[in-house]
Design a protein around this motif. Structure first.
Motif, short mmCIF file in Angstrom:
data_model
loop_
_atom_site.label_atom_id
_atom_site.label_comp_id
_atom_site.label_asym_id
_atom_site.label_seq_id
_atom_site.Cartn_x
_atom_site.Cartn_y
_atom_site.Cartn_z
N ILE A 17 28.51 86.92 -62.90
CA ILE A 17 28.78 85.95 -63.96
C ILE A 17 28.93 84.56 -63.36
O ILE A 17 28.38 83.59 -63.85
CB ILE A 17 30.07 86.34 -64.73
N LEU A 20 25.58 83.21 -62.05
CA LEU A 20 24.65 82.86 -63.12
C LEU A 20 25.13 81.66 -63.94
O LEU A 20 24.38 81.11 -64.73
CB LEU A 20 24.45 84.05 -64.06
N THR A 21 26.40 81.29 -63.76
CA THR A 21 26.92 80.16 -64.52
C THR A 21 26.12 78.91 -64.18
O THR A 21 25.99 78.56 -63.02
CB THR A 21 28.39 79.91 -64.17
N PRO A 22 25.58 78.26 -65.22
CA PRO A 22 24.81 77.05 -64.93
C PRO A 22 25.72 75.96 -64.37
O PRO A 22 26.89 75.86 -64.74
CB PRO A 22 24.23 76.65 -66.30
#
Lengths: 300, 350
Positions: A17, A20-22
Motif C-alpha cells: 500500500i 503504491l501510494t502516489p
C-alpha cells in the motif's frame, strides 16, 4: 502456527500500500515547502534510496516495534492515534458480537425446534432482511426514528452513558444476528435428526435437556465458526457504523485518514484490522478444541 | 452438463431423456429433483421474482424514465422525437437498451437546490439533495448495480477458478502457496481493503469494480478448491487419469462440471453482497463521480436531510427511504435465490 505466514503476508500487502501510494512519502510527511536538506535526511532515515526489499526490511523492523511513523495530519505517532481509538472499536465490536449471540442463538434454536411454526417463519424473514440490510441505511433510519423523532437515544457520540451504545450496537450487530440465526437453525435441525438425539428421546430425557445439552452442544462448532467469520464483516461494518454515529474508533480514524490522504495512519489501521481478525480466528480455533474434545486428542 | 456431482440425479436436459417415452415427463429438466425442490420452495419463488423484476427494470430503464437533455442529444433525439425511445420499431429503442451513451447515467437535475422536493407529477419519487431525480437515479442505478455485480462476480469467478482449481487439482506445494496467499487476502476486512484500493487507484466506477473483485475472489477460490478435493478422488476421475488423460482435459471435462452447482450458489449470494459493498463505498464518498446513477450515492445524498424542517421531522423521508429499500430488496432477492439454489442442489434434501 499458520498465523505466522499469514501475518508476514499481511505486512507485505500493507507495505505494498505504501509503495503504491502516489507521490514521494518524504514530501507527503513533511509538506510541499519543506527544505531540501530535511527531505534528504528523511529519505535517508526511511531508507527510501535503498532497493525495495531493503526498504521492506527497514519498514518491517519498525513495524515489529509498533512504529508506523507519524500521522501527516496531526503529527502524532500513528501508534498513539490508534491506541487512543482502539478501546472504542473493541467495545463496540464486542457488544455487537454479544448481542448477536444473545439474540441469534436462541432465535435459531427456537426456529429449529418448531420448524414451520409462526416463530420459525418470522425468524426466517427477520434473518433474511437483516442479511440484506445496508448498514449505512439502517444507521440513518435508526438515527432518524429513535434519536431525532422519538428522542430515546442520542444520535451520535460515545461518552456519556449506556444510552450512547444502544443504536450503534444494534446497527453493527444486525447482520451478525441474522447470520448466527440462520446458522444455528440449520445446524440444530441437523443435530436434532441424529441418532443420539433419538436415543436420548427414547430414554425419556426431557425435551429441554435434549435441545440444550445434546443437540446445541454439538451444533456449537459451526455456530462458533460463523461467529468467527462474522467478525471480519463486523470490522467492515464498524467502519460504516462509526462514521455514521461519530463513534471515535479506528474505523472512523481510517475513513478520516483516507479522506485526508494520511497514509501512515491508513497503513497502521489496516494492519491493526488484520491483526484483530487473525486474533479472533485464533480464538475460534482454540474454542474448537474446547467444544469438540476429539480435536484435542487428535492434535495433542 | 454434468451436474451429477453429488451422486444423485440432478437431471441434465434431453441428454438421457428417452424421447417420446411414457416416463419422459419424469426425466425432463422441469421434473428433475433440484428443479422440483426449487419450485416448491416459496422463498425461492419470491427471490426469483424479485431478481426478475430488477432485470426488467434495468433492461427497460431508458423506456421507463424521462431522459435528460444530454442523454437525448447523445442518442440523436430531440425533445420532439423523444418518444422514439419507446418505439420498438425504431433503432434508438434498441440502442438505448444495449448501449446507451454514458451521459444517460448522469441523473437529471430538477434544480440545484440542496433542499429535497416531495414527490410530484414530474418527479414521481421526489428529488434528493442537489435536485437529483430519485426515480431516475433508482432506475438507472439498477443498471449500475447489475454491471458492478455481474462484472465482479465473473472476474472473481474466473480468478477463483484459476487459483482454487490449480490448488485443489495439483495439491502439494502449489496448494500450500496459493491457499496461504488466499488466506492473506481474507485476513483483511473486505470493505477496508476495498476502500484502500479505490483510494490508491482513484475514484472511478471501473476502479470500484476492480477493488471489489480484488477482495471478492478468495471466497470462490476456497469453495472451488474444496469441491475439487472431493471430486478428484472419485473413481471416474482416477480412471480418466489411468487412461492417460491430460491434466487440462480431465480438469475441464470431469472435474470442473462438478463445481457448477456450488458456483451457482456462491455467485448468486455474491451478487447481493457485491452490490452491498459497492453501495457502502459510494455512501462513504468513494464510489462513482457525484451525480452518477448509483444507489449508495443516493443514500449519501440523503444523509444531510434525514431530519425534516422543525415540526415535520419526517418531511424528507423519501430521500433515504426509496434508495435504501431498493438496495435492501435487490440484495434480499439474490440472497433468497442463492439460498434456494443451495437447498435445491443439496443431496441431503433428496
Amino acid at each position: 502456527m499458520l498465523l505466522i505466514p499469514i501475518l508476514i503476508g499481511v505486512t507485505v500487502i500493507v507495505f505494498g500500500i505504501m509503495v503504491l501510494t502516489p507521490g514521494d512519502p518524504a514530501i507527503l510527511m513533511l509538506g510541499e515547502n519543506a527544505p531540501q536538506e530535511d527531505l534528504v535526511a528523511l529519505r535517508e532515515r526511511l531508507g527510501l534510496n535503498e532497493p525495495i526489499y531493503v526498504q521492506y526490511g527497514i519498514w518491517l523492523a519498525r513495524v515489529v516495534q509498533l512504529d508506523f511513523g507519524r500521522s501527516i495530519r496531526s503529527g502524532r505517532p500513528v501508534t498513539d492515534e490508534i491506541v487512543s481509538r482502539l478501546p472504542a472499536t473493541t467495545e463496540l465490536a464486542l457488544l455487537a458480537t454479544l448481542l448477536a449471540i444473545a439474540v441469534g442463538v436462541p432465535l435459531g434454536v427456537i426456529s429449529a425446534t418448531r420448524p414451520n411454526s409462526a416463530v420459525d417463519h418470522t425468524a426466517t424473514v427477520v434473518a433474511f432482511t437483516g442479511l440484506a440490510m445496508p448498514v449505512f441505511w439502517q444507521g440513518l433510519v435508526m438515527i432518524l426514528l429513535f434519536a431525532l423523532v422519538l428522542g430515546w437515544f442520542p444520535p451520535s457520540g460515545r461518552l456519556g452513558g449506556w444510552e450512547y451504545y444502544v443504536l450503534p450496537t444494534i446497527t453493527l450487530g444486525t447482520s451478525a444476528i441474522a447470520a448466527i440465526t440462520r446458522m444455528t437453525r440449520a445446524t440444530m435441525l441437523e443435530t436434532l435428526s441424529q441418532d443420539y438425539v433419538r436415543t436420548a428421546r427414547s430414554k425419556g430425557v426431557r425435551e429441554r435437556s435434549i435441545t440444550y445439552r445434546h443437540a446445541l452442544r454439538n451444533a456449537m462448532i459451526p455456530i462458533v465458526t460463523v461467529i468467527g467469520l462474522q467478525f471480519g464483516a463486523l470490522l467492515s461494518g464498524a467502519v460504516i457504523t462509526e462514521t455514521i454515529f461519530s463513534w471515535p474508533g479506528i474505523g472512523r480514524l481510517a475513513i478520516d485518514a483516507i479522506r485526508s490522504k494520511d497514509f501512515p495512519v491508513v497503513q497502521g489501521v489496516v494492519m491493526v484490522f488484520a491483526l484483530m481478525y487473525a486474533f479472533v480466528n485464533l480464538v475460534t480455533d482454540v474454542l474448537y478444541a474446547y467444544l469438540d474434545p476429539r480435536l484435542k486428542t487428535r492434535y495433542s | 452438463m454434468g451436474l451429477a456431482s453429488h451422486g444423485h440425479d440432478l437431471g441434465s436436459g434431453g441428454m438421457q431423456a428417452p424421447i417420446g417415452g411414457p416416463d419422459r415427463a419424469d426425466t425432463s429438466w422441469w421434473q428433475s429433483k433440484p428443479v422440483r425442490r426449487f419450485r416448491r420452495n416459496p422463498l425461492a419463488i419470491v427471490g426469483a421474482l424479485i431478481v426478475f423484476v430488477f432485470v426488467i427494470v434495468a433492461t427497460f430503464a431508458p423506456q421507463m424514465s424521462e431522459l435528460g437533455r444530454t442523454c437525448l442529444r447523445d442518442l440523436g433525439l430531440t425533445a420532439v422525437t423523444a418518444s422514439d425511445v419507446r418505439d420498438p420499431t425504431k433503432a434508438v429503442f434498441w440502442r438505448s437498451i444495449v448501449a446507451p451513451p454514458a451521459t444517460c447515467y448522469t441523473i437529471p437535475r430538477a434544480s440545484f437546490s440542496p433542499i429535497p422536493e416531495a414527490p410530484s407529477e414530474s418527479y414521481r419519487l421526489g428529488t434528493t439533495s442537489g435536485g437529483y431525480d430519485i426515480f431516475y437515479g433508482l432506475l438507472w442505478g439498477s443498471r449500475t448495480a447489475f454491471r458492478i455485480g455481474l462484472i465482479v462476480v465473473s472476474v472473481s469467478l474466473l480468478f477463483g477458478l484459476l487459483i482454487g482449481g490449480l490448488a485443489g487439482y495439483f495439491g502439494g506445494w502449489i496448494d500450500d502457496v496459493l491457499m496461504r496467499f488466499t488466506d492473506m487476502v481474507i485476513a483483511f476486512p473486505s470493505l477496508v481493503l476495498a476502500i484502500v484500493i479505490v483510494t490508491l487507484l482513484g475514484q472511478t466506477l471501473t476502479n470500484v469494480i476492480v477493488a471489489i473483485a480484488l477482495v471478492a475472489w478468495p471466497n470462490y477460490a476456497r469453495v472451488i478448491r474444496s469441491e475439487i478435493l472431493t471430486v478428484k478422488e472419485l473413481t471416474y476421475v482416477e480412471s480418466a487419469r489411468a487412461l492417460g488423460g491430460r491434466h487440462f482435459r480431465i480438469f475441464i471435462q470431469h472435474v470442473l462440471p462438478n463445481t457448477i452447482a456450488s458456483m451457482i450458489v456462491v455467485a448468486s449470494l455474491d451478487m447481493g453482497s457485491v452490490v452491498l459493498t459497492a453501495a457502502a463505498l459510494s455512501f462513504l464518498g468513494l464510489g462513482p463521480p457525484v451525480g452518477y446513477a448509483d444507489w449508495g450515492q443516493m443514500v449519501n445524498f440523503a444523509r444531510d436531510w434525514i431530519l425534516g424542517p422543525p415540526g415535520q421531522p419526517l418531511a424528507y423521508w423519501f430521500t433515504s427511504f426509496y434508495p435504501g429499500i431498493t438496495i435492501l430488496v435487490f440484495v434480499l432477492g439474490w440472497n433468497l435465490l442463492g439460498d434456494a439454489f443451495r437447498d435445491a442442489f443439496d443431496p441431503r434434501n433428496a
